[in-house]
Design an enzyme around this catalytic site. Structure first.
Site, mmCIF file in Angstrom:
data_model
loop_
_atom_site.group_PDB
_atom_site.id
_atom_site.type_symbol
_atom_site.label_atom_id
_atom_site.label_comp_id
_atom_site.label_asym_id
_atom_site.label_seq_id
_atom_site.Cartn_x
_atom_site.Cartn_y
_atom_site.Cartn_z
ATOM 1 N N HIS A 76 -3.743 -6.393 -4.825
ATOM 2 C CA HIS A 76 -3.178 -5.238 -4.118
ATOM 3 C C HIS A 76 -3.394 -5.413 -2.613
ATOM 4 C CE1 HIS A 76 -1.271 -1.467 -4.065
ATOM 5 N NE2 HIS A 76 -1.813 -0.915 -5.125
ATOM 6 N N ALA A 77 -2.726 -4.563 -1.828
ATOM 7 C CA ALA A 77 -2.909 -4.606 -0.378
ATOM 8 C C ALA A 77 -4.376 -4.334 -0.050
ATOM 9 C CB ALA A 77 -2.006 -3.579 0.287
ATOM 10 N N SER A 78 -4.851 -4.975 1.012
ATOM 11 C CA SER A 78 -6.286 -4.934 1.315
ATOM 12 C C SER A 78 -6.787 -3.552 1.725
ATOM 13 C CB SER A 78 -6.607 -5.934 2.432
ATOM 14 O OG SER A 78 -6.374 -7.231 1.950
ATOM 15 N N GLU A 90 10.610 -7.983 -4.098
ATOM 16 C CA GLU A 90 11.108 -6.687 -3.611
ATOM 17 C C GLU A 90 10.651 -6.576 -2.166
ATOM 18 O OE1 GLU A 90 12.964 -4.668 -5.173
ATOM 19 O OE2 GLU A 90 12.673 -4.985 -7.303
ATOM 20 N N LEU A 91 11.565 -6.827 -1.230
ATOM 21 C CA LEU A 91 11.134 -6.930 0.170
ATOM 22 C C LEU A 91 11.635 -5.746 1.000
ATOM 23 C CD1 LEU A 91 11.705 -10.774 0.442
ATOM 24 C CD2 LEU A 91 9.693 -9.539 -0.364
ATOM 25 N N SER A 111 6.601 -7.424 2.555
ATOM 26 C CA SER A 111 7.437 -7.789 3.692
ATOM 27 C C SER A 111 8.157 -9.116 3.465
ATOM 28 C CB SER A 111 6.558 -7.887 4.932
ATOM 29 O OG SER A 111 5.594 -8.906 4.718
ATOM 30 N N CYS A 141 10.354 1.581 1.486
ATOM 31 C CA CYS A 141 11.337 0.497 1.620
ATOM 32 C C CYS A 141 12.751 1.051 1.506
ATOM 33 C CB CYS A 141 11.086 -0.565 0.560
ATOM 34 S SG CYS A 141 11.035 0.095 -1.099
ATOM 35 N N GLU A 176 13.564 -3.673 10.459
ATOM 36 C CA GLU A 176 13.159 -2.500 9.674
ATOM 37 C C GLU A 176 12.148 -1.697 10.503
ATOM 38 O OE1 GLU A 176 10.673 -3.490 6.300
ATOM 39 O OE2 GLU A 176 11.264 -1.660 5.258
ATOM 40 N N TRP A 196 0.805 -1.215 0.000
ATOM 41 C CA TRP A 196 0.000 0.000 0.000
ATOM 42 C C TRP A 196 0.843 1.272 0.000
ATOM 43 C CZ3 TRP A 196 2.111 2.229 4.117
ATOM 44 C CH2 TRP A 196 2.650 1.381 5.091
ATOM 45 N N ASN A 197 2.170 1.168 0.241
ATOM 46 C CA ASN A 197 2.886 2.412 0.579
ATOM 47 C C ASN A 197 3.015 3.388 -0.591
ATOM 48 O OD1 ASN A 197 4.806 0.735 -0.584
ATOM 49 N ND2 ASN A 197 6.466 1.445 0.715
HETATM 50 P P1 NAP Z 1 2.934 -7.030 3.467
HETATM 51 O O1 NAP Z 1 2.160 -7.217 4.688
HETATM 52 O O2 NAP Z 1 3.912 -8.081 3.088
HETATM 53 O O3 NAP Z 1 1.871 -6.800 2.299
HETATM 54 C C1 NAP Z 1 2.256 -6.644 0.960
HETATM 55 C C2 NAP Z 1 1.316 -7.434 0.075
HETATM 56 O O4 NAP Z 1 1.506 -8.827 0.320
HETATM 57 C C3 NAP Z 1 -0.153 -7.153 0.345
HETATM 58 O O5 NAP Z 1 -0.860 -7.224 -0.869
HETATM 59 C C4 NAP Z 1 -0.551 -8.273 1.285
HETATM 60 O O6 NAP Z 1 -1.920 -8.545 1.247
HETATM 61 C C5 NAP Z 1 0.252 -9.407 0.710
HETATM 62 N N1 NAP Z 1 0.571 -10.465 1.658
HETATM 63 C C6 NAP Z 1 0.846 -10.345 2.971
HETATM 64 N N2 NAP Z 1 1.155 -11.546 3.497
HETATM 65 C C7 NAP Z 1 1.069 -12.446 2.497
HETATM 66 C C8 NAP Z 1 1.255 -13.844 2.412
HETATM 67 N N3 NAP Z 1 1.609 -14.574 3.459
HETATM 68 N N4 NAP Z 1 1.086 -14.444 1.210
HETATM 69 C C9 NAP Z 1 0.753 -13.728 0.137
HETATM 70 N N5 NAP Z 1 0.547 -12.396 0.151
HETATM 71 C C10 NAP Z 1 0.709 -11.753 1.318
HETATM 72 O O7 NAP Z 1 3.761 -5.685 3.483
HETATM 73 P P2 NAP Z 1 3.261 -4.271 3.973
HETATM 74 O O8 NAP Z 1 3.379 -4.219 5.445
HETATM 75 O O9 NAP Z 1 1.965 -3.944 3.359
HETATM 76 O O10 NAP Z 1 4.358 -3.329 3.274
HETATM 77 C C11 NAP Z 1 5.500 -2.958 3.931
HETATM 78 C C12 NAP Z 1 6.671 -3.844 3.576
HETATM 79 O O11 NAP Z 1 6.886 -3.817 2.176
HETATM 80 C C13 NAP Z 1 7.949 -3.300 4.191
HETATM 81 O O12 NAP Z 1 8.741 -4.366 4.630
HETATM 82 C C14 NAP Z 1 8.598 -2.587 3.021
HETATM 83 O O13 NAP Z 1 9.977 -2.393 3.135
HETATM 84 C C15 NAP Z 1 8.246 -3.500 1.903
HETATM 85 N N6 NAP Z 1 8.383 -2.797 0.612
HETATM 86 C C16 NAP Z 1 9.394 -3.163 -0.216
HETATM 87 C C17 NAP Z 1 9.585 -2.478 -1.411
HETATM 88 C C18 NAP Z 1 10.704 -2.836 -2.368
HETATM 89 O O14 NAP Z 1 10.684 -2.356 -3.486
HETATM 90 N N7 NAP Z 1 11.664 -3.657 -1.984
HETATM 91 C C19 NAP Z 1 8.731 -1.420 -1.739
HETATM 92 C C20 NAP Z 1 7.705 -1.088 -0.868
HETATM 93 C C21 NAP Z 1 7.541 -1.790 0.316
HETATM 94 P P3 NAP Z 1 -2.919 -7.994 2.400
HETATM 95 O O15 NAP Z 1 -2.861 -6.512 2.362
HETATM 96 O O16 NAP Z 1 -4.224 -8.537 2.000
HETATM 97 O O17 NAP Z 1 -2.384 -8.550 3.688
#
Ligand code: NAP
Length: 470
Positions: free
Chosen positions: A158-160, A231-232, A210, A265, A362, A133-134
């Site tokens: 997409h994020a929920s 991309e984590l 994440s 990120c 992080e 979502w960020n």
């Molecule tokens: P997140 O919880 O991992 O959510 C990201 C996406 O993954 C959402 O669509 C989420 O769906 C889905 N998701 C979550 N758990 C999952 C699973 N077990 N299996 C499949 N899909 C899953 O991350 P966030 O908290 O929204 O975003 C922040 C993280 O993203 C931070 O760690 C940040 O550094 C990282 N990030 C990395 C980059 C990069 O380019 N490297 C860029 C931006 C952000 P739901 O919303 O439905 O849970």
């Protein structure tokens, strides 16, 4: 997690959505597969026209799209408008440059005993994109623009918390002219990802998010033998050496930590400062962080809006509290405000030690960790002493030191005397637990291409004799 728009500035739920049924998911995958067969037969020039039309729509609809993002995840309206413009720029970049990136690459025919040999880049099919979502528009666009240009189709989970932005994206590509099914938003929770990625019609996946989400998708993709780009998270170092311009470094450090309300990120998260300039830098940096205006993200004067969720804010505060309880020093911020909205003040914490969460985790909010080091070698040791390896920054005006940082920082990118950011022209991605694969540039486009070797001979018996055959 419910699929809903909740305004982080007020905590008010504005709109909720039902998750799609298995039948609806299946129908969407079928449409994506049919659209792929159609899209791969179109010319690159045609796809470029559609992508340019998407860029024009983004420009024309900038303000209302930006308002949608601010309402869904709390970034400032100014930052949201800049994000829409960046997406339009990326669409135009791929529309203009894809013909060169996708052109056949001739090989040395004589060396491979061929009449003619070349490499051809072809699309692979529907790709699942699981996105955070960020940067709700940009994270998707940096996958979608090159993928569609290459002739792939996209299925977006997409994020929920950003369903309206997700639906806008599907609508955008449809109105730009792409065939029905070329880009589809699936309103589903993360529990549906296994089912979708296991479907044989879905050929690959990209996830930005994440580490736990990355591990989960990589496991499914491993089982199904499907390509992934991950991309984590990141905990980027920002190293300041004695020769740096401290005022500029402190100014950029403040932006690098607090852009997007601290939820990027590639935000600088760990500020590693040489002892000769530590006190001077700490004073300048903390003063700038404390002076940032926290408030309504729609106000022009706001620098930092709310965090995207209450859970996110609680997590950031727990990390700060953990450090303080173990003896860390807070130079500014550190208090969770009362009242509506999920605000958190820009915070600087120093005297950190390895046993504190902030040292190794992080921090996804406007909180900076400040580390004192005595030498270049110690700066590298602290900078690289993390499981992450996304971006990195170093501030030094010593040319030899600049070259050393470029080599020694263990990250997907190194920015010297400037803030880490992404450009369509440059590859973007990480090493170690920050993931693998690259987005943007030609490298990003080719992640979801079949790099096909084409070898054309004269058809004589014995051609290729003496070469290895697997
Ligand atoms: P997140 O919880 O991992 O959510 C990201 C996406 O993954 C959402 O669509 C989420 O769906 C889905 N998701 C979550 N758990 C999952 C699973 N077990 N299996 C499949 N899909 C899953 O991350 P966030 O908290 O929204 O975003 C922040 C993280 O993203 C931070 O760690 C940040 O550094 C990282 N990030 C990395 C980059 C990069 O380019 N490297 C860029 C931006 C952000 P739901 O919303 O439905 O849970």
């Amino acid at each position: 997690m419910p699929i809903a728009t909740t305004n982080p500035a007020t905590g008010q739920v504005l709109k909720t959505y039902e998750a799609m049924s298995d039948e609806q998911i299946d129908a969407a995958i079928e449409r994506a597969d049919l659209a792929f067969r159609q899209l791969r037969e179109t010319t690159i020039a045609q796809r470029a026209r559609w992508l340019t039309a998407a860029a024009d729509l983004l420009d024309a609809e900038r303000d209302e799209t930006a308002r949608l993002m601010t309402t869904e995840m709390g970034k400032t309206y100014a930052a949201a408008k800049a994000e829409v413009t960046k997406c339009a720029t990326a669409c135009r970049f791929y529309a203009d440059n894809a013909p060169g990136m996708l052109a056949d690459e001739p090989a040395d025919a004589a060396a491979v005993k061929a009449k003619r040999a070349y490499v051809r880049y072809q699309p692979i099919g529907p790709v699942l994109a699981v996105m955070p979502w960020n940067f709700p528009l940009w994270q998707v666009m940096r996958f979608a623009a090159p993928a569609l240009m290459a002739g792939n189709t996209g299925l977006l989970k997409h994020a929920s918390n950003v369903p309206q932005t997700a639906l806008y994206l599907e609508d955008l590509f449809r109105r730009a002219g792409f065939p029905e099914g070329a880009f589809t938003t699936l309103l589903v929770g993360s529990d549906a990802v296994d089912r979708i990625l296991s479907d044989p019609r879905v050929r690959a996946a990209t996830l930005t998010g994440s580490e736990p989400a990355g591990r989960s998708i990589a496991q499914i993709a491993g089982r199904e033998i499907k390509k992934t780009v991950l991309e984590l998270g990141g905990s980027d170092p920002f190293v300041v050496m004695p020769s740096a311009d401290l005022d500029t470094a402190a100014e950029v450090a403040t932006t690098a930590r607090c852009q997007n309300n601290g939820q990027s990120c590639i935000a600088a998260k760990r500020f590693i400062v040489h002892t000769d300039v530590f006190d001077a830098f700490a004073e300048k940096f903390a003063a700038r962080m404390a002076a940032l205006r926290v408030g309504d993200p729609m106000d022009d004067g706001t620098d930092v809006g709310p965090l995207a969720s209450e859970r996110g804010r609680d997590e950031v505060h727990a990390q700060v509290t953990d450090a303080v309880d173990q003896g860390a020093t807070v130079l500014c911020g550190g208090e969770k405000p009362a009242g509506d909205g999920w605000y958190y003040p820009p915070t600087v914490v120093t005297d950190l030690r390895p046993e504190m969460r902030m040292w190794s985790e992080e921090v996804f909010g406007p909180v900076a960790g400040l580390y004192r080091v005595g030498s270049y070698d110690e700066a590298i040791e602290v900078a690289n002493g993390t499981s992450f390896g996304l971006g990195s920054n170093a501030w030094t005006n010593d040319p030899a030191e600049q070259e050393r940082f470029a080599v020694d920082l263990d990250a997907g990118n190194v920015f010297i005397n400037g803030m880490t950011t992404s450009y369509p022209e440059l590859p973007f991605g990480g090493v170690k637990n920050s993931g693998y694969g690259r987005e943007l540039s030609a490298a990003g486009m080719r992640e979801f291409c079949n790099t096909k070797t084409v070898w054309i001979g004269e058809g004589e018996a014995g051609a290729g004799a003496g070469a290895h055959s697997e």
